[in-house]
Design an enzyme around this catalytic site. Structure first.
Site, PDB file in Angstrom:
ATOM      1  N   PHE A  65     -23.214  -6.740  14.018  1.00  0.00           N
ATOM      2  CA  PHE A  65     -23.606  -6.835  12.606  1.00  0.00           C
ATOM      3  C   PHE A  65     -23.099  -8.108  11.938  1.00  0.00           C
ATOM      4  O   PHE A  65     -23.135  -8.227  10.726  1.00  0.00           O
ATOM      5  CB  PHE A  65     -23.142  -5.612  11.814  1.00  0.00           C
ATOM      6  CG  PHE A  65     -23.716  -4.319  12.313  1.00  0.00           C
ATOM      7  CD1 PHE A  65     -25.067  -4.060  12.201  1.00  0.00           C
ATOM      8  CD2 PHE A  65     -22.907  -3.366  12.908  1.00  0.00           C
ATOM      9  CE1 PHE A  65     -25.614  -2.876  12.673  1.00  0.00           C
ATOM     10  CE2 PHE A  65     -23.439  -2.180  13.388  1.00  0.00           C
ATOM     11  CZ  PHE A  65     -24.799  -1.926  13.272  1.00  0.00           C
ATOM     12  N   GLU A  75      -6.838   1.639  -2.854  1.00  0.00           N
ATOM     13  CA  GLU A  75      -5.910   0.541  -3.125  1.00  0.00           C
ATOM     14  C   GLU A  75      -6.304  -0.120  -4.433  1.00  0.00           C
ATOM     15  O   GLU A  75      -7.399   0.107  -4.960  1.00  0.00           O
ATOM     16  CB  GLU A  75      -5.926  -0.492  -1.992  1.00  0.00           C
ATOM     17  CG  GLU A  75      -7.259  -1.205  -1.819  1.00  0.00           C
ATOM     18  CD  GLU A  75      -7.253  -2.184  -0.653  1.00  0.00           C
ATOM     19  OE1 GLU A  75      -6.228  -2.286   0.032  1.00  0.00           O
ATOM     20  OE2 GLU A  75      -8.281  -2.848  -0.442  1.00  0.00           O
ATOM     21  N   GLU A 117      -2.990   6.849   7.329  1.00  0.00           N
ATOM     22  CA  GLU A 117      -3.428   7.928   6.453  1.00  0.00           C
ATOM     23  C   GLU A 117      -4.687   8.575   7.020  1.00  0.00           C
ATOM     24  O   GLU A 117      -5.347   8.022   7.909  1.00  0.00           O
ATOM     25  CB  GLU A 117      -3.690   7.411   5.029  1.00  0.00           C
ATOM     26  CG  GLU A 117      -4.751   6.351   4.923  1.00  0.00           C
ATOM     27  CD  GLU A 117      -4.798   5.715   3.544  1.00  0.00           C
ATOM     28  OE1 GLU A 117      -3.825   5.826   2.784  1.00  0.00           O
ATOM     29  OE2 GLU A 117      -5.831   5.087   3.232  1.00  0.00           O
ATOM     30  N   LYS A 175       0.810  -1.217   0.000  1.00  0.00           N
ATOM     31  CA  LYS A 175       0.000   0.000   0.000  1.00  0.00           C
ATOM     32  C   LYS A 175       0.843   1.266   0.000  1.00  0.00           C
ATOM     33  O   LYS A 175       0.411   2.324  -0.469  1.00  0.00           O
ATOM     34  CB  LYS A 175      -0.966  -0.018   1.185  1.00  0.00           C
ATOM     35  CG  LYS A 175      -2.096  -1.021   1.004  1.00  0.00           C
ATOM     36  CD  LYS A 175      -3.066  -0.992   2.160  1.00  0.00           C
ATOM     37  CE  LYS A 175      -4.298  -1.823   1.859  1.00  0.00           C
ATOM     38  NZ  LYS A 175      -3.992  -3.221   1.565  1.00  0.00           N
ATOM     39  N   GLU A 194      -9.883   0.707  -6.089  1.00  0.00           N
ATOM     40  CA  GLU A 194     -10.868   1.163  -5.117  1.00  0.00           C
ATOM     41  C   GLU A 194     -10.654   2.634  -4.783  1.00  0.00           C
ATOM     42  O   GLU A 194      -9.516   3.082  -4.606  1.00  0.00           O
ATOM     43  CB  GLU A 194     -10.793   0.310  -3.850  1.00  0.00           C
ATOM     44  CG  GLU A 194     -11.072  -1.165  -4.101  1.00  0.00           C
ATOM     45  CD  GLU A 194     -11.207  -1.966  -2.825  1.00  0.00           C
ATOM     46  OE1 GLU A 194     -10.832  -1.445  -1.756  1.00  0.00           O
ATOM     47  OE2 GLU A 194     -11.683  -3.111  -2.894  1.00  0.00           O
ATOM     48  N   ARG A 201      -6.461  -8.976  -8.406  1.00  0.00           N
ATOM     49  CA  ARG A 201      -7.117 -10.285  -8.482  1.00  0.00           C
ATOM     50  C   ARG A 201      -8.567 -10.081  -8.875  1.00  0.00           C
ATOM     51  O   ARG A 201      -9.030  -8.957  -9.032  1.00  0.00           O
ATOM     52  CB  ARG A 201      -7.056 -10.968  -7.114  1.00  0.00           C
ATOM     53  CG  ARG A 201      -7.606 -10.071  -5.993  1.00  0.00           C
ATOM     54  CD  ARG A 201      -7.783 -10.785  -4.682  1.00  0.00           C
ATOM     55  NE  ARG A 201      -8.000  -9.894  -3.567  1.00  0.00           N
ATOM     56  CZ  ARG A 201      -9.151  -9.321  -3.252  1.00  0.00           C
ATOM     57  NH1 ARG A 201     -10.207  -9.521  -4.028  1.00  0.00           N
ATOM     58  NH2 ARG A 201      -9.271  -8.539  -2.195  1.00  0.00           N
ATOM     59  N   ASN A 244      -6.663  -3.968  -6.021  1.00  0.00           N
ATOM     60  CA  ASN A 244      -6.663  -5.407  -5.774  1.00  0.00           C
ATOM     61  C   ASN A 244      -6.289  -6.121  -7.066  1.00  0.00           C
ATOM     62  O   ASN A 244      -7.003  -6.024  -8.066  1.00  0.00           O
ATOM     63  CB  ASN A 244      -8.037  -5.865  -5.288  1.00  0.00           C
ATOM     64  CG  ASN A 244      -8.360  -5.313  -3.913  1.00  0.00           C
ATOM     65  OD1 ASN A 244      -7.548  -5.390  -3.005  1.00  0.00           O
ATOM     66  ND2 ASN A 244      -9.534  -4.734  -3.763  1.00  0.00           N
ATOM     67  N   ASN A 272     -15.211  -2.824   7.958  1.00  0.00           N
ATOM     68  CA  ASN A 272     -14.466  -2.618   6.710  1.00  0.00           C
ATOM     69  C   ASN A 272     -14.615  -3.769   5.721  1.00  0.00           C
ATOM     70  O   ASN A 272     -13.830  -3.884   4.780  1.00  0.00           O
ATOM     71  CB  ASN A 272     -12.974  -2.374   6.998  1.00  0.00           C
ATOM     72  CG  ASN A 272     -12.749  -1.130   7.820  1.00  0.00           C
ATOM     73  OD1 ASN A 272     -13.241  -0.054   7.484  1.00  0.00           O
ATOM     74  ND2 ASN A 272     -12.033  -1.265   8.929  1.00  0.00           N
TER      75      ASN A 272
END
Length: 709
Positions: free
Chosen positions: A390, A330, A242, A158, A317, A334, A332, A277
């Site tokens: 949740f 970021e 960040e 990252k 993203e 894949r 991904n 997340n």
């Protein structure tokens, strides 16, 4: 490599469609993707799928359509899994723990050699973004179906990915671009950036190794948990910090790039409904983006892909604020979990595209060819208890399982079947439920029906939460952000809150079901055992209990139609009343509903799944109701003096011993479940009476951990 050999019938179909543009081909309203393979294109003879569950099944399906043989790998507890049964060959790569099986590179490399697989598809998770795995495959002359090691390295880190994004003129979030050494440095950096901040694993993804911090104390704690989760999940405990953008949307762009410098963006996916997340509900396209913002995000995503010479399917993203400013989060490297909704609105088979690109072929399409046809929504169905944060993991065996595939425009990507076990070792996902419609309203209505018709028994699942989300006025209007769940349910998810009318519907249905069961019990070989009173003229006086409230009602029956009078209001209930069926399709006051009877006992106890939520009722005759008040009630357990595990998992650490004094909210132990660490705290200030667990223990849901005096 052998050429793909197709049947004569398939070649006729191919001839009719191969030159039709993508927009025209996607005009058919189906919740599927189009796998149109050119028989003149050479492809792999055999592909090994280095994964398990639904994504392994998904890859196998496309391989079968392309005429490619498949190899499944599995742990010893997965030997009877669906993906193992679907594949042409299967190889056991170790015991249940992921580090000894699906992350065991040596065992998977041996499986590749043993079976002669020419390529490996990694799916998502596990080794899908591991540059060392890709490098080892390349060294053996085996194709990795994904990007090259340079792109995996650049985007998987990252810190490095953020620097590359800046250089490619991609909007980035303000923050510290180096590696954070320890908790105190994390506090210093957070102070310089300004709270709130996001602490996250440099090598991470999937919500693991991530914490939001609002003050110094939370930063220290977040650093500890994030580094431990990162080491456990990715073997890399490096962290970065960040600025946390408060109340954003999470919107991602699907990209597709070949080895010849061509790259496309396949529109966006809205992924803002999250817990811890991790995504819960996704849709494509987003209600929030206008064409200009969509194009700008797509062009920046393609710019980033080209900057690292990316080749395969990938996802960039972004966080998007209320003014449609977007920031790179970021990439991904894949296939994403939520790729089916992109397939639904574009018609592309992303797995097939990945295989073509890995073979070295150019992309078949240009950017103007990529459509947005209709609307697709995906609900992630998990074996989780939605009433606990949740969704905390649940384990068990699927004693009954029925997917709602009889409904039109419904797609279910799953890797389980009736009898499958959901274990503590792997992600608790049951399936990805996808619905498609010409409009968002249509797709939402289909999702509502699909969730009502989805039968899952044996494990606790999150369908109650999913159904509440998709019918909530804020979600329906598109007013969402990553804070949707805590804002809508500030005190946690409590299930569906019944209106007065819905309450009457539920009471009437329970009463009708009770009477239908009573009448069936009086019949044998089609004759009544007791027939002194014509059943058509019977009137039942009943007491129905719900949430400790007793409701007196009267019920009369005519055939399959029941008239129930509750508090002066009449409710008409009708249906076929097949008591052996998992589903109860009925009509209540002219409205079609699908309920599920989860439990029915001789004592009148009935549990109904109604509007997604399970409700416990008790139906009694008036006489039984008058006598029941004399029965003693069970005294509830004092939960303030004991700590039980809220989920199955393993004990990572125990912070107390008998005799210690603890403050309210103090950490007592840490439980890890599905690679996520959860801090268990004291409900009150007290002295520790006894400790019933130690680090390394495996615990089940409800197991006693610690007793307080």
């Amino acid at each position: 490599m052998a050429a793909y050999r197709s049947t004569a019938g398939f070649q006729r179909v191919l001839h009719a469609v191969k030159h039709v543009c993508l927009k025209q081909r996607c005009g058919v309203i189906i919740c599927r993707y189009s796998t149109v393979n050119d028989p003149n294109e050479k492809t792999f003879d055999k592909i090994l799928i280095a994964n398990r569950g639904e994504i392994a099944c998904r890859v196998i399906k496309t391989c079968k359509k392309m005429g490619i043989k498949t190899v499944a790998v599995h742990s010893d507890v997965d030997s009877s899994a669906v993906h193992v049964k679907m594949a042409d060959e299967a190889v056991c790569v170790g015991p249940a723990p992921t580090s000894k099986s699906y992350l065991n590179m040596d065992a998977i490399m041996n499986a590749v050699k043993q079976t002669g697989a020419q390529a490996v598809h990694p799916g998502y998770g596990f080794l899908s973004e591991n540059k060392e795995f890709a490098r080892r495959l390349a060294a053996e002359g085996v194709t990795f179906i994904g990007p090259d090691t340079h792109a995996i390295q650049a985007m998987g880190d990252k810190i490095e990915s953020k620097l590359i994004a800046k250089a490619a003129k991609v909007n980035t979030i303000p923050g510290f671009d180096g590696v954070v050494k320890d908790a105190e440095e994390a506090v210093r950096i957070a102070g310089e950036i300004g709270y709130p901040v996001m602490i996250k694993a440099s090598a991470g993804g999937g919500g693991k190794g991530m914490r939001i911090s609002w003050n110094d104390e939370e930063t220290r704690e977040g650093f500890r948990f994030s580094s431990q989760e990162a080491a456990s999940s990715f073997g890399d405990d490096r962290l970065l910090i960040e600025k946390f953008i408060d109340n954003p949307r999470h919107i991602e762009i699907q990209v597709l790039a070949d080895k010849h410098g061509n790259a496309l963006w396949l529109n966006e996916r809205e992924c803002s409904i999250q817990r811890r997340n991790q995504k819960v509900v996704e849709e494509a396209p987003s209600t929030f983006l206008d064409p200009d913002t969509r194009r700008a995000m797509g062009e920046q995503a393609v710019s980033l892909a080209k900057a690292v010479k990316y080749s395969s399917a990938g996802t960039v993203e972004f966080l998007v604020d209320s003014k449609k400013n977007f920031f790179f989060l970021e990439m991904n490297t894949r296939l994403q979990v939520e790729h089916p909704i992109t397939e639904c609105i574009t018609g592309l088979d992303l797995v097939q595209q990945m295989i073509r690109i890995a073979m070295g072929y150019k992309l078949q399409y240009k950017q103007p060819d990529i459509p947005i046809n209709g609307w697709a929504i995906e609900s992630r169905v998990y074996a989780e208890d939605p009433y606990k944060s949740f969704g905390l993991p649940s384990i068990g065996r699927l004693s009954q399982y029925q997917e709602p595939l009889a409904l039109a425009n419904v797609r279910v990507d799953s890797g389980i079947e009736e009898g499958s076990d959901i274990s503590i070792y792997y992600d608790p996902m049951i399936s990805k439920l996808v619905t498609y419609g010409k409009t968002r309203e249509e797709a939402l209505k289909k999702m509502e029906n699909a969730l009502d018709n989805y039968v899952i028994r044996g494990v606790t699942h999150n369908i109650p939460l999913l159904r509440e989300i998709i019918v909530h006025p804020r979600f329906v209007s598109g007013d969402i952000s990553t804070k949707f769940l805590p804002e809508v349910y500030p005190d946690g998810f409590k299930g569906h809150m019944l209106t007065a009318g819905e309450r009457r519907e539920l009471l009437a249905t329970a009463a009708a079901l009770y009477v239908a069961a009573q009448l069936r019990s009086q019949k044998f070989l089609g004759d009544l055992r007791v027939s002194s009173v014509p059943v058509e003229s019977r009137v039942w006086e009943l007491c129905v209990e719900l949430d400790k409230d007793a409701h007196m009602l009267g019920l009369s029956r005519s055939g399959n139609n029941y008239t129930v009078e509750i508090d002066g209001e009449k409710v008409e209930v009708s249906g076929e009343w097949n008591l052996a069926s998992a589903l109860l399709p009925i009509t209540i006051n002219g409205k079609h509903r699908t309920l599920q009877c989860l439990l029915r006992t001789a004592a009148g106890e009935i549990t109904l799944q109604y509007l997604g939520t399970s409700f416990k009722l008790r139906v009694l005759s008036n006489l039984a109701a008058s006598l029941s008040k004399h029965m003693p009630e069970k005294v509830p357990e004092d939960t303030s003096s004991i700590l039980r595990s809220p989920m199955p998992g393993s004990v990572v650490a125990v912070s107390v011993k008998p005799g210690d004094r603890v403050a309210e909210g103090q950490e007592i132990c840490v439980i890890e479940a599905m690679k996520m660490q959860n801090s268990m705290t004291a409900a009150k200030a007290a002295k520790v009476k006894s400790v019933h667990c130690k680090a390394g223990d495996t615990v089940g849901e409800g197991d006693l951990l610690v007793e307080l005096e």
